[in-house]
Design an enzyme around this catalytic site. Sequence first.
Site, PDB file in Angstrom:
ATOM      1  N   GLU A   1     -33.660  27.520 109.238  1.00 39.15           N
ATOM      2  CA  GLU A   1     -33.897  28.959 109.404  1.00 39.15           C
ATOM      3  C   GLU A   1     -33.372  29.482 110.741  1.00 39.15           C
ATOM      4  O   GLU A   1     -32.756  30.553 110.809  1.00 39.15           O
ATOM      5  CB  GLU A   1     -35.392  29.273 109.270  1.00 39.15           C
ATOM      6  CG  GLU A   1     -36.018  28.845 107.949  1.00 39.15           C
ATOM      7  CD  GLU A   1     -35.235  29.266 106.731  1.00 39.15           C
ATOM      8  OE1 GLU A   1     -34.465  30.252 106.794  1.00 39.15           O
ATOM      9  OE2 GLU A   1     -35.357  28.604 105.693  1.00 39.15           O
TER      10      GLU A   1
ATOM     11  N   HIS B   1     -26.872  28.762  97.518  1.00 36.65           N
ATOM     12  CA  HIS B   1     -27.490  27.455  97.760  1.00 36.65           C
ATOM     13  C   HIS B   1     -26.781  26.346  96.995  1.00 36.65           C
ATOM     14  O   HIS B   1     -26.957  25.166  97.300  1.00 36.65           O
ATOM     15  CB  HIS B   1     -28.970  27.490  97.379  1.00 36.65           C
ATOM     16  CG  HIS B   1     -29.756  28.485  98.160  1.00 36.65           C
ATOM     17  ND1 HIS B   1     -29.931  29.775  97.741  1.00 36.65           N
ATOM     18  CD2 HIS B   1     -30.401  28.381  99.349  1.00 36.65           C
ATOM     19  CE1 HIS B   1     -30.651  30.433  98.628  1.00 36.65           C
ATOM     20  NE2 HIS B   1     -30.942  29.608  99.619  1.00 36.65           N
TER      21      HIS B   1
END
Length: 562
Positions: A376, A463
């Site tokens: 993140e 992803h």
Amino acid sequence: MSKTSNLPVSPARSRGKRRAASAAGAAMVVAALLATGVTAGQAGAATTGAATTGGGTTAGARPAVLTAPARAQLLRDADTAKAATAKALGLGAKEKLVVKDVVKDADGTVHTRYERTYDGLPVLGGDLVVHTSPRGTVKGVTKAVKATIAVPSTTAEVTPASAARAAVKRARADDARHATADGAPRKVIWAAGGKPVLAYDTVVGGVQKDGTPNRLHVITDAATGEKLYEYQGIETGSGTSQYSGTVELGTAKDGSGYTLTDADRGGHRTTDLKGAESGEGAAFTDDDDTWGTGKADDPQTAAVDAHYGAALTWDYYKNVHGRDGIAGDGKGAYSRVHYGHGYVNAFWDDSCFCMTYGDGQDDKAPLTSIDVAAHEMTHGVTSATAGLEYSGESGGLNEATSDIFAAAVEFNAKNASDPGDYLVGEKIDINGDGTPLRYMDKPSKDGGSADNWSDGVGDLDVHYSSGVANHFFYLLSEGSGAKEVGGVKYDSPTADGSKVEGIGRDKAEKIWFKALTTYFTSTTDYHAAREATLKAASDLYGADSAEYKGVNSAWAGVNVTP
């Protein structure tokens, strides 16, 4: 522009002298630009005659460690020179440069990243990087788009209200809840598609179907109302908490107790949302500075893991790459834990400059492992540098960059409870059967990711399209075929059956970081990433080096060829 990402995963006399020096430096840069006649796409060539380290690295090409004041001065210098720079680059009278970031190499080479406006409107896809030698001559310019920025008119035929309605309708089609436009659409020039078009950028808020905040950007043609592009400002990923044993935390004295505030890392703090889905959260406090129990039913435990992961990531970027904080300005972000209820995800949001973590299925497994935190925070680094658009191939590269540096942080941490590996989310039983979320040696083992590049890879969810770069990084680091690394067995194939020899993860990390911060732009795709990493390898190790050849071989191994 908001971006969120988750895992699925002095005295006056002295000041005057500095200003004069800055102006002189700006003039030198502009003169150099005019003298060299730089055009789009020119490469930053390797520095010749540079000293090399014992490990073969061209020492001068490594990132310099910049203090916050030094970085700020470089940014001011660039801002002072921006009008002359734009003219020297041959930009039109309606175009202006906006300084975004600057990276300086150890030998004094400076890479200045700019965004662009046209007639006062932001140009999406207009970003560029000017590469300037230690002597002030320009080595090259990297542009996100080569097209001349110009449109017939900046008067829209479609109303902002119409563009907003269409964008909200698009978000609802994706099952977003409470979808509404976050303010009026902004008029922009959309250049990322190749041909500049007057457009609207509408940001749609609400909540995505999995509970993640929604920041859907819908780009609409301002003449026809046709949707040109869309991307999610919340960059996502999934995982659950894996505790890292007894760890040291940066805390601060507050009255008679302590808070999770890390003064050694830019004041990074960790707060408690207590199930809320907005706000900064409440400060965690503790009387004896001993935090958590290692069990999910203690609210402090998730905070311990998140705070620890943020510290590891900060230290990695500073100690390995010389970057002082996510934005390179020495300022800490903050982490929010206990987001919502049963939220099986974590995300980065530019609008708050923060990481946010859910508590997982049934609020029993917070998503606060080392690799989730590093993933993140790396979205924040990418946003502050290349700004890779979170869609298509650039989106896959964005996600892969977070996976790559998540693995790098995990290896660098040397934590016995969570040793480094090339598995993504290996400690978070997101599949319910103990398998990891993603595999870097053979991405397709997750059932959806691409091992190799193909024409349609950009159509995949980011992803899954990230698999190509993840696979490249593994091959570059370790090579192809069966092997065991740190007790984990891998078996990495290649697209053409060729044998790839790894150059080692430490070198691979440095090549990817240099490419990200100096050669990637918002629109970089896989073939442009190949060229960027080859430039980075040439800068760092030389164009005839084994490392340069290794980059070339690893890209061939995932079907990215000239």
